[in-house]
Write a protein that holds these residues in place. Sequence first.
Motif, short mmCIF file in Angstrom:
data_model
loop_
_atom_site.label_atom_id
_atom_site.label_comp_id
_atom_site.label_asym_id
_atom_site.label_seq_id
_atom_site.Cartn_x
_atom_site.Cartn_y
_atom_site.Cartn_z
N GLU A 153 0.83 -1.20 0.00
CA GLU A 153 0.00 0.00 0.00
C GLU A 153 0.86 1.26 0.00
N GLN A 197 -4.73 -0.17 -5.68
CA GLN A 197 -5.12 0.29 -4.35
C GLN A 197 -6.34 -0.47 -3.85
N GLN A 198 -7.28 -0.73 -4.73
CA GLN A 198 -8.47 -1.48 -4.34
C GLN A 198 -8.12 -2.93 -4.01
N GLU A 201 -6.82 -2.88 -0.54
CA GLU A 201 -7.90 -2.68 0.43
C GLU A 201 -8.74 -3.93 0.60
N ASP A 202 -8.88 -4.71 -0.48
CA ASP A 202 -9.63 -5.97 -0.40
C ASP A 202 -8.80 -7.10 0.19
#
Length: 446
Positions: A153, A197-198, A201-202
């Motif tokens: 991240e 980025q998603q 986050e997942d």
Amino acid sequence: MAASISCHYFSSPLTTCAKSIKPKLNYSNFNPPINKGSIRHFASQRSNPSECQEKEKDWFLSLKKCAAAVALSVSLISGLPGSQWLGPAHASTIPALPDVSVLISGPPIKDPGALLRYALPINNKAIREVQKPLEDITDSLKIAGLKALDSVERNTRQASRALKEGKTMIVSGLAKSKADHGIELLNKLEAGLGELQQIVEDRNRADVFPKQKELLNYVGGVEEDMVDGFPYEVPEEYQNMPLLKGRATVDMKVKVKDNPNLEECVFRIVLDGYNAPVTSGNFIDLVERHFYDGMEIQRADGFVVQTGDPEGPAEGFIDPSTEKSRTVPVEIMVDGEKAPFYGETLEELGLYKAQTRLPFNAFGTMAMAREEFDNNSGSSQVFWLLKESELTPSNANILDGRYAVFGYVTQNEDFLADLKVGDVIESIQVVSGIDNLVNPSYKIAG
């Protein structure tokens, strides 16, 4: 039978012995001093393979111990980095020595894609600041479990911030003729960073690496769109030879014999004509002549894989239009130089600390073989390096600056270690970049 994918493979032990035929690249029989190491010929008669391997192992072990001791002593006495004094290490038989590896200032770049990106003749700090954190994701993924995603991240945010802040500078660096394509890639890169980025986050670790590879391909494409034409003039004596003024990609399909775990494999190779136009042009011209199609692998000893020696007395390509051997000079590009050096090794030029633009860092580094004492004797014999060692970093080994690197295997390079003498190159085909070849002799009748 193995599944039908790009490489038909389950698992296979490393082959280290070669039959006594006519391969030309020699590392196993050279004797000190190390800068006299042969790179083309070796004796036609050999001892029992196991005896040769044991002798080679003992010799390299002694050499490495000596080199390590010298490096440590010199470093402590003079303050010079120990890596500048280290001799060659044979990674297939000698493990890395942790007490000496600390002397090396930093690990070399081993990823072929990264090496090719940094080898481009561009100077745009903004795109490099996007590239670096994306490449650092590889190290982030070495962290166990989902903890790696915290580091990924940070890498992603750093790359996104660098792209946002540097986009104007990046766009201004695009060649006018390629600007539209470059901007298209930048837009895909920006969207892809959001997707990465998603993924983080997942907490979907498995999808990170494929997305990283996709984004770095966009970065590499943008950087290639910054190159405006060919950056220098090739010396007059080589201007009429086949020259690759840019890059090209080829697929080499190899049929593997007598291996139940590996049937065939397709190796993707990127040829870098920006840094080795004569060597790359010579090779791709031979590819278009189908010179290598049907040719066997002629050496596979765990250190290199080699081919290119045609049947008959000739040791290289005989041009049918002239009935003469076609040879190319050693060709080495150095950081900070505008054009390669020709016909002389960096050692002969006294450039002992110079950094080669295309180093022998990556597994699957591709280079031109030549006669030991003739810098201008390259022709058709090529080899791929299988070994890498922290004790022989870039420009501190017996290869960098002495032999012309002109490309890297970028897909399925690990499978090179499974090839053996007698395996057959079914074909080598140009995938892209043939338009960058000038003076193509294969188009001449005869």
